[in-house]
Design a protein around this motif. Structure first.
Motif, PDB file in Angstrom:
ATOM      1  N   CYS A   1      19.501  25.142  28.923  1.00  0.00           N
ATOM      2  CA  CYS A   1      19.914  24.407  27.722  1.00  0.00           C
ATOM      3  C   CYS A   1      21.260  24.881  27.180  1.00  0.00           C
ATOM      4  CB  CYS A   1      18.841  24.531  26.641  1.00  0.00           C
ATOM      5  SG  CYS A   1      17.283  23.711  27.042  1.00  0.00           S
ATOM      6  N   PHE A   2      21.724  26.039  27.621  1.00  0.00           N
ATOM      7  CA  PHE A   2      23.018  26.526  27.164  1.00  0.00           C
ATOM      8  C   PHE A   2      24.112  25.640  27.754  1.00  0.00           C
ATOM      9  CE2 PHE A   2      20.323  30.128  26.488  1.00  0.00           C
ATOM     10  CZ  PHE A   2      20.856  30.776  25.385  1.00  0.00           C
ATOM     11  N   PRO A   3      25.062  25.195  26.941  1.00  0.00           N
ATOM     12  CA  PRO A   3      26.136  24.340  27.471  1.00  0.00           C
ATOM     13  C   PRO A   3      26.893  24.999  28.617  1.00  0.00           C
ATOM     14  CG  PRO A   3      26.142  24.314  25.074  1.00  0.00           C
ATOM     15  CD  PRO A   3      25.155  25.369  25.485  1.00  0.00           C
ATOM     16  N   PHE A   4      27.148  26.312  28.498  1.00  0.00           N
ATOM     17  CA  PHE A   4      27.822  27.066  29.547  1.00  0.00           C
ATOM     18  C   PHE A   4      26.987  28.288  29.892  1.00  0.00           C
ATOM     19  CE2 PHE A   4      31.424  25.191  27.125  1.00  0.00           C
ATOM     20  CZ  PHE A   4      31.938  24.377  28.126  1.00  0.00           C
ATOM     21  N   GLN A   5      26.984  28.646  31.160  1.00  0.00           N
ATOM     22  CA  GLN A   5      26.371  29.895  31.592  1.00  0.00           C
ATOM     23  C   GLN A   5      27.458  30.965  31.686  1.00  0.00           C
ATOM     24  OE1 GLN A   5      23.077  30.380  31.953  1.00  0.00           O
ATOM     25  NE2 GLN A   5      22.726  28.229  31.368  1.00  0.00           N
ATOM     26  N   ALA A   6      27.045  32.213  31.710  1.00  0.00           N
ATOM     27  CA  ALA A   6      28.006  33.301  31.912  1.00  0.00           C
ATOM     28  C   ALA A   6      28.501  33.259  33.353  1.00  0.00           C
ATOM     29  CB  ALA A   6      27.352  34.648  31.622  1.00  0.00           C
ATOM     30  N   VAL A   7      29.766  33.582  33.526  1.00  0.00           N
ATOM     31  CA  VAL A   7      30.409  33.556  34.836  1.00  0.00           C
ATOM     32  C   VAL A   7      31.011  34.927  35.121  1.00  0.00           C
ATOM     33  CG1 VAL A   7      32.326  32.582  36.169  1.00  0.00           C
ATOM     34  CG2 VAL A   7      30.892  31.094  34.755  1.00  0.00           C
ATOM     35  N   THR A   8      30.887  35.390  36.361  1.00  0.00           N
ATOM     36  CA  THR A   8      31.530  36.633  36.764  1.00  0.00           C
ATOM     37  C   THR A   8      32.649  36.331  37.752  1.00  0.00           C
ATOM     38  OG1 THR A   8      31.222  38.840  37.734  1.00  0.00           O
ATOM     39  CG2 THR A   8      29.876  37.064  38.625  1.00  0.00           C
ATOM     40  N   VAL A   9      33.750  37.047  37.629  1.00  0.00           N
ATOM     41  CA  VAL A   9      34.927  36.865  38.487  1.00  0.00           C
ATOM     42  C   VAL A   9      35.488  38.231  38.852  1.00  0.00           C
ATOM     43  CG1 VAL A   9      35.631  34.573  37.678  1.00  0.00           C
ATOM     44  CG2 VAL A   9      36.300  36.584  36.385  1.00  0.00           C
ATOM     45  N   LYS A  10      36.250  38.301  39.943  1.00  0.00           N
ATOM     46  CA  LYS A  10      36.859  39.574  40.322  1.00  0.00           C
ATOM     47  C   LYS A  10      38.088  39.349  41.195  1.00  0.00           C
ATOM     48  CE  LYS A  10      33.880  40.386  44.357  1.00  0.00           C
ATOM     49  NZ  LYS A  10      32.950  41.347  44.993  1.00  0.00           N
ATOM     50  N   ALA A  11      39.006  40.313  41.161  1.00  0.00           N
ATOM     51  CA  ALA A  11      40.205  40.293  42.004  1.00  0.00           C
ATOM     52  C   ALA A  11      40.866  41.672  41.933  1.00  0.00           C
ATOM     53  CB  ALA A  11      41.182  39.215  41.553  1.00  0.00           C
ATOM     54  N   PRO A  12      41.604  42.066  42.961  1.00  0.00           N
ATOM     55  CA  PRO A  12      42.314  43.355  42.932  1.00  0.00           C
ATOM     56  C   PRO A  12      43.375  43.369  41.835  1.00  0.00           C
ATOM     57  CG  PRO A  12      42.209  42.472  45.166  1.00  0.00           C
ATOM     58  CD  PRO A  12      41.774  41.370  44.240  1.00  0.00           C
ATOM     59  N   VAL A  13      43.617  44.527  41.284  1.00  0.00           N
ATOM     60  CA  VAL A  13      44.592  44.637  40.209  1.00  0.00           C
ATOM     61  C   VAL A  13      45.990  44.242  40.694  1.00  0.00           C
ATOM     62  CG1 VAL A  13      45.182  47.071  40.607  1.00  0.00           C
ATOM     63  CG2 VAL A  13      45.338  46.118  38.290  1.00  0.00           C
ATOM     64  N   GLN A  14      46.267  44.445  41.989  1.00  0.00           N
ATOM     65  CA  GLN A  14      47.576  44.057  42.518  1.00  0.00           C
ATOM     66  C   GLN A  14      47.818  42.548  42.382  1.00  0.00           C
ATOM     67  OE1 GLN A  14      45.372  45.934  44.058  1.00  0.00           O
ATOM     68  NE2 GLN A  14      46.326  47.846  44.754  1.00  0.00           N
ATOM     69  N   THR A  15      46.730  41.782  42.460  1.00  0.00           N
ATOM     70  CA  THR A  15      46.840  40.331  42.299  1.00  0.00           C
ATOM     71  C   THR A  15      47.378  39.995  40.916  1.00  0.00           C
ATOM     72  OG1 THR A  15      45.001  39.960  43.815  1.00  0.00           O
ATOM     73  CG2 THR A  15      45.523  38.164  42.307  1.00  0.00           C
ATOM     74  N   PHE A  16      46.947  40.725  39.906  1.00  0.00           N
ATOM     75  CA  PHE A  16      47.408  40.501  38.542  1.00  0.00           C
ATOM     76  C   PHE A  16      48.865  40.936  38.370  1.00  0.00           C
ATOM     77  CE2 PHE A  16      42.886  40.546  38.354  1.00  0.00           C
ATOM     78  CZ  PHE A  16      42.548  39.675  37.331  1.00  0.00           C
ATOM     79  N   CYS A  17      49.188  42.072  38.958  1.00  0.00           N
ATOM     80  CA  CYS A  17      50.561  42.577  38.826  1.00  0.00           C
ATOM     81  C   CYS A  17      51.564  41.604  39.449  1.00  0.00           C
ATOM     82  CB  CYS A  17      50.671  43.953  39.475  1.00  0.00           C
ATOM     83  SG  CYS A  17      49.743  45.244  38.578  1.00  0.00           S
ATOM     84  N   ARG A  18      51.216  41.042  40.605  1.00  0.00           N
ATOM     85  CA  ARG A  18      52.099  40.055  41.229  1.00  0.00           C
ATOM     86  C   ARG A  18      52.192  38.798  40.379  1.00  0.00           C
ATOM     87  NH1 ARG A  18      49.410  41.773  46.012  1.00  0.00           N
ATOM     88  NH2 ARG A  18      48.030  39.956  45.880  1.00  0.00           N
ATOM     89  N   PHE A  19      51.059  38.351  39.852  1.00  0.00           N
ATOM     90  CA  PHE A  19      51.004  37.120  39.075  1.00  0.00           C
ATOM     91  C   PHE A  19      51.851  37.205  37.810  1.00  0.00           C
ATOM     92  CE2 PHE A  19      48.764  34.267  36.016  1.00  0.00           C
ATOM     93  CZ  PHE A  19      48.920  33.066  36.697  1.00  0.00           C
ATOM     94  N   TYR A  20      51.819  38.380  37.145  1.00  0.00           N
ATOM     95  CA  TYR A  20      52.568  38.564  35.900  1.00  0.00           C
ATOM     96  C   TYR A  20      53.952  39.179  36.135  1.00  0.00           C
ATOM     97  CZ  TYR A  20      47.924  37.758  33.958  1.00  0.00           C
ATOM     98  OH  TYR A  20      46.688  37.216  33.672  1.00  0.00           O
ATOM     99  N   GLY A  21      54.270  39.470  37.398  1.00  0.00           N
ATOM    100  CA  GLY A  21      55.597  39.998  37.726  1.00  0.00           C
ATOM    101  C   GLY A  21      55.849  41.387  37.201  1.00  0.00           C
ATOM    102  N   VAL A  22      54.846  42.252  37.290  1.00  0.00           N
ATOM    103  CA  VAL A  22      55.014  43.644  36.808  1.00  0.00           C
ATOM    104  C   VAL A  22      54.846  44.621  37.951  1.00  0.00           C
ATOM    105  CG1 VAL A  22      54.194  43.039  34.503  1.00  0.00           C
ATOM    106  CG2 VAL A  22      52.565  43.880  36.189  1.00  0.00           C
TER     107      VAL A  22
END
Length: 255
Positions: free
Chosen positions: A234-255
């Protein structure tokens, strides 16, 4: 490992947002429905199927014998109005000890360290009242905050780190677009997080108010269920889990 614990986008700085009574009434009604369909005592349903234990500032150990929980249950047993007692008990020390211990804050985002390779990322609205922190006009601001956060992580927490997140917010494109596509692509649904803000936070807007249309639809849906298993859907949204290496974030944000 970098672990993202993102709950509601409206939790105020230092975790001191005072939630409205409607938020507690909603959970109380859900627990009553759990009790009715399972013959589980109401106090047990409130313990297992709501966010009350954490909102009362009792930690995340979920100890039935915790003095604070016992005090709440003792009062509930004699209260004329269980909902009123619940909110009054919460207001005695609203949001005590519920705030995460963070290392640094960057606008709406902050992070905490847990061990040598575990970092928890938190999200809270720091926008003025009436301005959504996830509005398209705020995307550059949010991404800038994340870029600054990951730049600091890269400099101060070296190693092969993994970012892991759990929240209902990952159902929203407005939230997912702030992160690398690979992070969102890893999404999988987690059911049964009834004690957690990653599930209940969806009923609150960025000002900390209960969303009336969503909550009304939810209450109508649970009233029509005839099995305990059916309540979870009945909950409109369920909880979602996600994951990725920290390097993926650094490349994405250009740091």
């Amino acid at each position: 490992m970098v672990q993202t614990q993102v709950g509601s986008p409206i939790e105020g700085s230092h975790g001191r947002t005072i939630f409205a009574r409607e938020f507690f009434d909603l959970q109380f009604t859900f627990a009553e429905r759990v009790s009715a369909l399972s013959e589980m005592p109401l106090e047990q349903a409130l313990f297992q199927y709501t966010n009350l234990y954490i909102r009362f500032g009792l930690g995340r150990g979920f100890d039935l014998e915790h003095n604070g929980w016992r005090a709440y249950v003792d009062g509930l047993r004699t209260a004329e109005d269980g909902r009123e007692w619940t909110y009054r008990f919460y207001l005695n020390d609203a949001e005590a000890n519920t705030a995460p211990s963070v290392v640094a804050t960057f606008g709406c985002f902050s992070y905490a360290l847990n061990g040598n390779n575990v970092v928890r990322l938190h999200f809270q609205s720091t926008e003025p009242s009436g301005c959504s922190p996830l509005g398209a006009s705020r995307d550059n601001e949010r991404r800038g905050e994340l870029a600054a956060l990951f730049a600091q992580l890269k400099a101060e927490v070296p190693g092969d780190l993994i970012v892991v997140g759990v929240s209902w917010l990952y159902n929203l494109h407005a939230y997912r677009r702030l992160f690398p596509p690979a992070y969102g692509a890893s999404a999988r649904t987690i059911h049964g997080l009834f004690r957690s803000m990653p599930l209940w936070g969806q009923f609150l807007n960025h000002r900390g108010e209960v969303k009336p249309i969503m909550s009304r639809s939810f209450l109508e849906a649970i009233a029509g269920q005839r099995s305990l298993a059916g309540l979870g859907i009945c909950f409109p949204f369920q909880a979602v889990t996600v994951k990725a290496p920290v390097q993926t974030f650094c490349r994405f944000y250009g740091v």
